[in-house]
Design a protein around this motif. Sequence first.
Motif, PDB file in Angstrom:
ATOM      1  N   PRO A  62      23.460  -7.401 -18.370  1.00  0.00           N
ATOM      2  CA  PRO A  62      22.520  -6.203 -18.407  1.00  0.00           C
ATOM      3  C   PRO A  62      23.201  -4.715 -18.274  1.00  0.00           C
ATOM      4  CG  PRO A  62      21.932  -7.731 -16.729  1.00  0.00           C
ATOM      5  CD  PRO A  62      23.466  -8.188 -17.085  1.00  0.00           C
ATOM      6  N   SER A  63      24.536  -4.718 -17.735  1.00  0.00           N
ATOM      7  CA  SER A  63      25.040  -3.311 -17.985  1.00  0.00           C
ATOM      8  C   SER A  63      25.434  -3.069 -19.226  1.00  0.00           C
ATOM      9  CB  SER A  63      26.413  -3.343 -17.012  1.00  0.00           C
ATOM     10  OG  SER A  63      25.888  -3.506 -15.686  1.00  0.00           O
ATOM     11  N   THR A  64      26.035  -3.915 -20.009  1.00  0.00           N
ATOM     12  CA  THR A  64      26.442  -3.549 -21.260  1.00  0.00           C
ATOM     13  C   THR A  64      25.413  -3.525 -22.403  1.00  0.00           C
ATOM     14  OG1 THR A  64      27.104  -6.235 -21.911  1.00  0.00           O
ATOM     15  CG2 THR A  64      28.783  -4.840 -21.177  1.00  0.00           C
ATOM     16  N   THR A  65      24.308  -4.144 -22.325  1.00  0.00           N
ATOM     17  CA  THR A  65      23.027  -4.324 -23.057  1.00  0.00           C
ATOM     18  C   THR A  65      22.703  -2.536 -22.727  1.00  0.00           C
ATOM     19  OG1 THR A  65      22.386  -6.485 -22.528  1.00  0.00           O
ATOM     20  CG2 THR A  65      20.619  -4.843 -22.987  1.00  0.00           C
ATOM     21  N   GLU A  66      22.686  -2.108 -21.683  1.00  0.00           N
ATOM     22  CA  GLU A  66      22.011  -0.839 -21.437  1.00  0.00           C
ATOM     23  C   GLU A  66      23.040   0.313 -22.031  1.00  0.00           C
ATOM     24  OE1 GLU A  66      20.921   0.439 -17.496  1.00  0.00           O
ATOM     25  OE2 GLU A  66      19.873  -1.656 -17.068  1.00  0.00           O
ATOM     26  N   MET A  67      24.348   0.095 -22.095  1.00  0.00           N
ATOM     27  CA  MET A  67      25.242   0.808 -22.808  1.00  0.00           C
ATOM     28  C   MET A  67      24.810   0.737 -24.290  1.00  0.00           C
ATOM     29  SD  MET A  67      29.018   0.031 -20.991  1.00  0.00           S
ATOM     30  CE  MET A  67      29.071  -0.285 -19.339  1.00  0.00           C
ATOM     31  N   LEU A  68      24.688  -0.398 -24.851  1.00  0.00           N
ATOM     32  CA  LEU A  68      24.582  -0.454 -26.180  1.00  0.00           C
ATOM     33  C   LEU A  68      23.258   0.105 -26.840  1.00  0.00           C
ATOM     34  CD1 LEU A  68      25.438  -4.302 -26.773  1.00  0.00           C
ATOM     35  CD2 LEU A  68      26.586  -2.472 -27.646  1.00  0.00           C
ATOM     36  N   PHE A  69      22.219   0.095 -25.952  1.00  0.00           N
ATOM     37  CA  PHE A  69      20.993   0.574 -26.307  1.00  0.00           C
ATOM     38  C   PHE A  69      21.018   2.489 -26.090  1.00  0.00           C
ATOM     39  CE2 PHE A  69      19.270  -3.387 -26.625  1.00  0.00           C
ATOM     40  CZ  PHE A  69      17.844  -3.253 -27.428  1.00  0.00           C
ATOM     41  N   ALA A  70      22.054   2.730 -25.122  1.00  0.00           N
ATOM     42  CA  ALA A  70      22.084   4.241 -24.542  1.00  0.00           C
ATOM     43  C   ALA A  70      22.902   4.829 -25.766  1.00  0.00           C
ATOM     44  CB  ALA A  70      22.791   4.443 -23.465  1.00  0.00           C
ATOM     45  N   ILE A  71      23.575   4.062 -26.495  1.00  0.00           N
ATOM     46  CA  ILE A  71      24.373   4.950 -27.612  1.00  0.00           C
ATOM     47  C   ILE A  71      23.979   4.488 -28.976  1.00  0.00           C
ATOM     48  CG2 ILE A  71      26.720   4.433 -26.252  1.00  0.00           C
ATOM     49  CD1 ILE A  71      27.320   2.032 -28.031  1.00  0.00           C
ATOM     50  N   GLY A  72      22.635   4.138 -29.097  1.00  0.00           N
ATOM     51  CA  GLY A  72      22.026   4.121 -30.468  1.00  0.00           C
ATOM     52  C   GLY A  72      22.292   2.861 -31.218  1.00  0.00           C
ATOM     53  N   ALA A  73      22.640   1.671 -30.417  1.00  0.00           N
ATOM     54  CA  ALA A  73      23.284   0.342 -31.302  1.00  0.00           C
ATOM     55  C   ALA A  73      22.105  -0.572 -30.923  1.00  0.00           C
ATOM     56  CB  ALA A  73      24.499  -0.041 -30.814  1.00  0.00           C
ATOM     57  N   GLY A  74      20.984  -0.148 -30.217  1.00  0.00           N
ATOM     58  CA  GLY A  74      20.128  -1.192 -29.877  1.00  0.00           C
ATOM     59  C   GLY A  74      19.516  -2.194 -31.218  1.00  0.00           C
ATOM     60  N   ASP A  82      19.558 -13.296 -20.292  1.00  0.00           N
ATOM     61  CA  ASP A  82      18.303 -13.912 -19.354  1.00  0.00           C
ATOM     62  C   ASP A  82      17.902 -12.576 -18.166  1.00  0.00           C
ATOM     63  OD1 ASP A  82      20.105 -14.680 -17.681  1.00  0.00           O
ATOM     64  OD2 ASP A  82      19.007 -16.756 -17.517  1.00  0.00           O
ATOM     65  N   GLN A  83      19.210 -11.894 -18.009  1.00  0.00           N
ATOM     66  CA  GLN A  83      19.053 -10.851 -16.757  1.00  0.00           C
ATOM     67  C   GLN A  83      18.917  -9.616 -17.332  1.00  0.00           C
ATOM     68  OE1 GLN A  83      18.851 -11.720 -13.328  1.00  0.00           O
ATOM     69  NE2 GLN A  83      18.560 -13.708 -14.396  1.00  0.00           N
ATOM     70  N   SER A  84      19.187  -9.358 -18.756  1.00  0.00           N
ATOM     71  CA  SER A  84      18.893  -7.962 -19.301  1.00  0.00           C
ATOM     72  C   SER A  84      17.481  -7.668 -19.506  1.00  0.00           C
ATOM     73  CB  SER A  84      19.636  -7.981 -20.571  1.00  0.00           C
ATOM     74  OG  SER A  84      21.025  -7.977 -20.386  1.00  0.00           O
ATOM     75  N   ASP A  85      16.967  -6.462 -18.904  1.00  0.00           N
ATOM     76  CA  ASP A  85      15.579  -6.391 -18.660  1.00  0.00           C
ATOM     77  C   ASP A  85      15.324  -4.752 -18.968  1.00  0.00           C
ATOM     78  OD1 ASP A  85      16.249  -5.244 -16.489  1.00  0.00           O
ATOM     79  OD2 ASP A  85      15.156  -6.434 -15.338  1.00  0.00           O
ATOM     80  N   TYR A  86      16.424  -4.079 -19.522  1.00  0.00           N
ATOM     81  CA  TYR A  86      16.249  -2.568 -19.665  1.00  0.00           C
ATOM     82  C   TYR A  86      16.991  -2.087 -21.005  1.00  0.00           C
ATOM     83  CZ  TYR A  86      15.961   2.573 -18.728  1.00  0.00           C
ATOM     84  OH  TYR A  86      15.776   3.882 -19.181  1.00  0.00           O
ATOM     85  N   PRO A  87      16.465  -1.262 -21.681  1.00  0.00           N
ATOM     86  CA  PRO A  87      15.046  -0.984 -21.790  1.00  0.00           C
ATOM     87  C   PRO A  87      14.076  -2.080 -22.066  1.00  0.00           C
ATOM     88  CG  PRO A  87      16.381  -0.359 -23.923  1.00  0.00           C
ATOM     89  CD  PRO A  87      17.501  -0.949 -22.980  1.00  0.00           C
ATOM     90  N   ALA A  88      12.933  -1.481 -22.086  1.00  0.00           N
ATOM     91  CA  ALA A  88      11.965  -2.581 -22.520  1.00  0.00           C
ATOM     92  C   ALA A  88      11.994  -3.207 -23.589  1.00  0.00           C
ATOM     93  CB  ALA A  88      10.560  -1.846 -22.215  1.00  0.00           C
TER      94      ALA A  88
END
Length: 310
Positions: A62-74, A82-88
């Motif tokens: 979940p932490s790295t998922t949030e990092m990836l989306f926050a830097i524009g790599a989403g 299964d625990q990554s839930d942010y962003p939607a």
Amino acid sequence: MSRRTPVTFGAALVAIALTLGACAGGADGTPQPGSADAAAYPVTVGKVTLEQRPTKIVSLSPSTTEMLFAIGAGAQVTAVDDQSDYPAEVPTSQLSGFQPNAEAIVAKNPDLVVLTTDANKVVEQLAKFKIPVYLAPAAVTLDDTYRQIDELGRLTGHGSEATDLVGRMRHDVDKLIKGLPPRSSKLTYYYELDPTLYTVTGSTFVGSLFTMAGLQNVADPADPGGAKGGYPQLSVEVLVQADPDLVFLADAKCCKQSAETVAARPGWSGITAVKTGRIVALDDAVASRWGPRAVDLLRAIVEAVAKVPA
């Protein structure tokens, strides 16, 4: 770690803790041909070398998922755990970050896998399929978070965005800390992971944020040498004797804990935090991750501290 049960979460967390060792892009954040980031390949970060920009990233934290989306790599992330839930909009799957399954990961056909632990020797297994893996162990301090954001930025072609994000985080953190009122002595706190009184010490990532805010952790004596990984379980007697000035609840959502439920616990009525109403319910997900939203956790801590007369 967002879906928890009060009976099993604390013990499971301890086990896991002990085994963990401004961009020239398009509107979607994708680097355009000729941009500095697009021309940066091949790129090497640690033991990971990518010949070209990854477009099928699997993130199992979940932490790295949030990092990836926050830097524009989403847009480059095709599957998360299964625990990554942010962003939607994260592409949630049944993949596990705690017990990663190489076969299931390979089925996603990734060109980069992001993990926090090499459980089940998954890195070696993925190497047989020539799938590069970036390991991002659980952060101990914010500097670890900054480094991981920077490295993910370079690997994904979003280096400048990662630099900007880290810069904003550092600015916000500095502003929060400088805004704290001076005190002659440190306030003490108890940080609750679940109702069975599993907690963290100051040696953990979460604990480091409280230390930055000038607080003293009442759980530190319960794990002086770190044998419990910074996640000891306290007894009611020890906690009552420690008498924390503030109580922070990281189990408000998962375990339905609140100022009311805490005040109703046997023996807790005499604790200073309970008597003064200084019980702070946190967002469970924010409180359990070391990504960009760690600044939000620090803000919640600082706001609580600021309300206590100096």
